[in-house]
Design a protein around this motif. Structure first.
Motif, short mmCIF file in Angstrom:
data_model
loop_
_atom_site.label_atom_id
_atom_site.label_comp_id
_atom_site.label_asym_id
_atom_site.label_seq_id
_atom_site.Cartn_x
_atom_site.Cartn_y
_atom_site.Cartn_z
N ALA A 163 0.82 -1.22 0.00
CA ALA A 163 0.00 0.00 0.00
C ALA A 163 0.85 1.26 0.00
CB ALA A 163 -0.92 -0.01 1.22
N ASP A 164 0.37 2.26 -0.75
CA ASP A 164 1.05 3.56 -0.79
C ASP A 164 0.53 4.45 0.33
OD1 ASP A 164 2.39 3.29 -3.51
OD2 ASP A 164 0.29 2.86 -3.98
N LEU A 165 -0.59 4.06 0.89
CA LEU A 165 -1.23 4.91 1.89
C LEU A 165 -2.04 4.05 2.86
CD1 LEU A 165 -3.23 8.11 1.09
CD2 LEU A 165 -4.37 6.26 2.29
N ALA A 166 -2.04 4.44 4.12
CA ALA A 166 -2.85 3.71 5.10
C ALA A 166 -3.81 4.66 5.80
CB ALA A 166 -1.93 3.06 6.14
N LEU A 167 -5.00 4.14 6.06
CA LEU A 167 -5.91 4.86 6.94
C LEU A 167 -5.61 4.30 8.33
CD1 LEU A 167 -8.10 6.89 6.48
CD2 LEU A 167 -9.76 5.04 6.39
N VAL A 168 -5.11 5.15 9.22
CA VAL A 168 -4.63 4.66 10.51
C VAL A 168 -5.54 5.18 11.63
CG1 VAL A 168 -2.71 4.73 12.17
CG2 VAL A 168 -2.23 4.54 9.72
N PHE A 169 -5.94 4.27 12.50
CA PHE A 169 -6.78 4.64 13.65
C PHE A 169 -5.91 4.64 14.90
CE2 PHE A 169 -9.50 3.13 10.34
CZ PHE A 169 -10.58 4.00 10.39
N ALA A 170 -5.93 5.78 15.61
CA ALA A 170 -5.10 5.92 16.81
C ALA A 170 -5.92 6.70 17.84
CB ALA A 170 -3.83 6.69 16.47
N THR A 171 -5.51 6.60 19.11
CA THR A 171 -6.28 7.32 20.12
C THR A 171 -5.54 8.58 20.60
OG1 THR A 171 -7.35 7.21 22.28
CG2 THR A 171 -5.44 5.79 21.98
N VAL A 172 -6.29 9.65 20.74
CA VAL A 172 -5.70 10.88 21.27
C VAL A 172 -5.78 10.88 22.80
CG1 VAL A 172 -6.11 12.28 19.22
CG2 VAL A 172 -7.89 12.15 20.99
N ASP A 173 -6.54 9.91 23.36
CA ASP A 173 -6.67 9.84 24.81
C ASP A 173 -7.12 8.43 25.21
OD1 ASP A 173 -7.22 10.10 27.47
OD2 ASP A 173 -8.36 11.97 27.28
N LEU A 174 -6.18 7.67 25.74
CA LEU A 174 -6.49 6.27 26.09
C LEU A 174 -7.64 6.17 27.10
CD1 LEU A 174 -2.88 4.80 26.34
CD2 LEU A 174 -4.71 3.90 24.89
N GLU A 175 -7.73 7.19 27.97
CA GLU A 175 -8.78 7.18 29.00
C GLU A 175 -10.18 7.21 28.40
OE1 GLU A 175 -8.10 7.91 32.77
OE2 GLU A 175 -6.53 6.67 31.87
N LYS A 176 -10.27 7.83 27.24
CA LYS A 176 -11.61 8.02 26.65
C LYS A 176 -12.12 6.79 25.91
CE LYS A 176 -11.68 13.02 25.91
NZ LYS A 176 -11.49 14.04 24.87
N LYS A 177 -11.34 5.72 25.89
CA LYS A 177 -11.71 4.48 25.19
C LYS A 177 -12.07 4.80 23.73
CE LYS A 177 -11.51 1.89 28.93
NZ LYS A 177 -12.18 1.23 29.94
N HIS A 178 -13.20 4.28 23.25
CA HIS A 178 -13.47 4.48 21.81
C HIS A 178 -13.69 5.94 21.45
CE1 HIS A 178 -17.76 4.20 23.06
NE2 HIS A 178 -17.94 5.01 22.04
N LYS A 179 -14.05 6.76 22.42
CA LYS A 179 -14.32 8.18 22.12
C LYS A 179 -13.04 8.99 21.88
CE LYS A 179 -18.74 8.42 24.64
NZ LYS A 179 -19.67 8.27 23.57
N GLY A 180 -11.87 8.34 22.12
CA GLY A 180 -10.61 9.03 21.82
C GLY A 180 -10.06 8.66 20.44
N ILE A 181 -10.68 7.66 19.82
CA ILE A 181 -10.11 7.16 18.56
C ILE A 181 -10.31 8.16 17.42
CG2 ILE A 181 -10.24 5.29 16.84
CD1 ILE A 181 -10.88 3.37 19.17
N THR A 182 -9.23 8.35 16.68
CA THR A 182 -9.19 9.37 15.63
C THR A 182 -8.55 8.74 14.40
OG1 THR A 182 -8.92 11.00 17.40
CG2 THR A 182 -8.36 11.73 15.16
N ALA A 183 -9.04 9.13 13.22
CA ALA A 183 -8.54 8.53 11.97
C ALA A 183 -7.55 9.47 11.27
CB ALA A 183 -9.71 8.24 11.04
#
Ligand code: CAA
Length: 380
Positions: A163-183
């Motif tokens: 792949a030349d490009l990836a859509l990457v999911f990462a968290t900006v705040d581990l405490e927030k669980k799924h609500k911290g996940i950002t693409a």
């Protein structure tokens, strides 16, 4: 009610079937045996407009709909499941979310090359400790000025080796669980982005499954897809569409195995007549063809719902659950009809049998599909 493909969809189906038979099928065995990513296939498929089937022409796609996309994935997977999943990831897991959630600038810069097939994409959600429980991923994105700095890793990434490009999911705040996940949209040449080696698997060999590692990888804030914390919903919505593609892949694998078994049963003679004359084989063929049609209609129904811009979470999960189970049953029966020959590499059915297995695992296991279905029916 009318269940009929449009003239455009029928023409597409005919032309992709020809391409699959003439170009993809002759190489399917080699792709399986070497496990090498078929880059030439992707380039040829892109020339036919298959890298972004349902993406508008203004962004490099073919401007068709999700039903057309299912026809493409089914026809390609009917001869080569590896090639089917390569296209499905680029179309539904990468192009679709860029179309739905991307800014105009992101669409011009990233979607257009992907949908036209000049570039190949992959989807970086799964981690060693976060498979079915995607919301507990641990790749971290820390804001630093105009950038985010990402650290973490991904596993089982289809297309990842190329792949030349990836859509990457990462968290900006581990405490927030799924609500911290950002693409994030991350070109593979970004400093700190590293690919692992190719995974050796039971089937869909050649789909470039690998790990991805991110080490102090700086990603400009302009490459964030959607808002901070919106990533989990983006991933889930994307997977609704992705699961329709995997259902179509499963239907294609089942159809391919069925056709091989049907032909073989008419050629193979035992006890002085073709084995298709025996009721045991006829009952197998009857069950196989009935189940394939049922799986196909569930898949088309989910695609039609998506095309109507209605929530298709339930229909996509039902289609993927059923079609992937049908693919197991049909490939198993196809192998049984071939007897001892089916167990050898001389015939294609053992490949179909191995390839079918992953459709019950990736883009959400069958157990996850049942959770999604149960949640939807209980909410009604
Ligand atoms: N669309 C939009 N939003 C959705 C959604 C959907 N389909 N599903 C859930 N959400 C939202 C919920 O509404 C909820 O929102 P709020 O925070 O506002 O309440 C939020 O997301 C969290 O939902 P849940 O509480 O249901 O989340 P959960 O943590 O219990 O997980 C799950 C639900 C269905 C199990 C999910 O984790 C899941 O789908 N797991 C499987 C992961 C998967 O499919 N991975 C595939 C990897 S990609 C791949 O395989 C590619 C390849 O190789 C080919």
């Amino acid at each position: 009610m009318k269940i009929e493909l449009s003239e455009e969809q029928q023409l597409l189906q005919d032309s992709i079937r020809r391409f699959a038979s003439e170009v993809v099928a002759p190489r399917a065995k080699e792709v399986d045996e070497t496990g090498d990513f078929p880059a030439e296939f992707f380039a040829q498929a892109a020339e036919l407009g298959l890298a972004g089937v349902a993406i508008p022409e203004q962004y490099g796609g073919s401007g068709m709909d999700s039903v057309a996309y299912c026809l493409v994935i089914e026809e390609i997977s009917r001869v080569c499941a590896t090639s089917g999943v390569i296209l499905s990831v680029n179309n539904s897991l990468v192009c679709d979310p860029l179309l739905e959630f991307g800014s105009e600038e992101q669409k011009q810069r990233f979607l257009t090359p992907l949908a036209s097939g000049r570039k190949l994409g992959c989807f970086g959600l799964t981690e060693p400790g976060a498979g079915s429980d995607a919301g507990s991923l641990r790749t971290v994105a820390k804001r630093d000025g105009d950038d985010y700095v990402l650290n973490g890793s991904k596993v089982f990434i289809t297309n990842g080796t190329n792949a030349d490009l990836a859509l990457v999911f990462a968290t900006v705040d581990l405490e927030k669980k799924h609500k911290g996940i950002t693409a994030f949209i991350v070109p593979a040449d970004t400093a700190g982005y590293r690919r692992g080696g190719k995974e050796y698997k039971l089937g869909v060999n050649g789909s470039g499954t690998t790990e991805l590692f991110f080490e102090d990888m700086r990603v400009p804030a302009g490459q964030r897809l959607g808002d901070e914390g919106e990533g989990f919903k983006i991933a889930m919505r994307t997977l609704d569409g992705g699961r329709i593609g995997i259902a179509a892949q499963a239907v294609g694998i089942a159809q391919g195995a069925f056709e091989e078994a049907l032909a073989y049963s008419q050629e193979r003679e035992q006890f002085g007549r073709p084995i298709s004359k025996f009721q045991a084989i006829q009952f197998y063929l009857a069950d196989m063809s009935t189940e394939i049609d049922a799986a196909r209609f569930l898949t088309w129904k989910a695609a039609w719902k998506k095309d109507s811009h209605k929530k298709c979470t339930l229909e996509a999960a039902q289609a993927k659950l059923f079609a992937s189970q049908v693919a197991q049953r049909v490939t198993d029966k196809a192998l049984q009809i071939h007897g001892g020959y089916g167990y050898t590499r001389e015939y294609n059915v053992e490949r179909y049998f191995r390839d079918a297995r992953i459709t019950e695992i990736y883009e959400g296991t069958s157990e996850i599909q049942k959770m999604v279905i149960a949640a939807a029916v209980l909410a009604d």
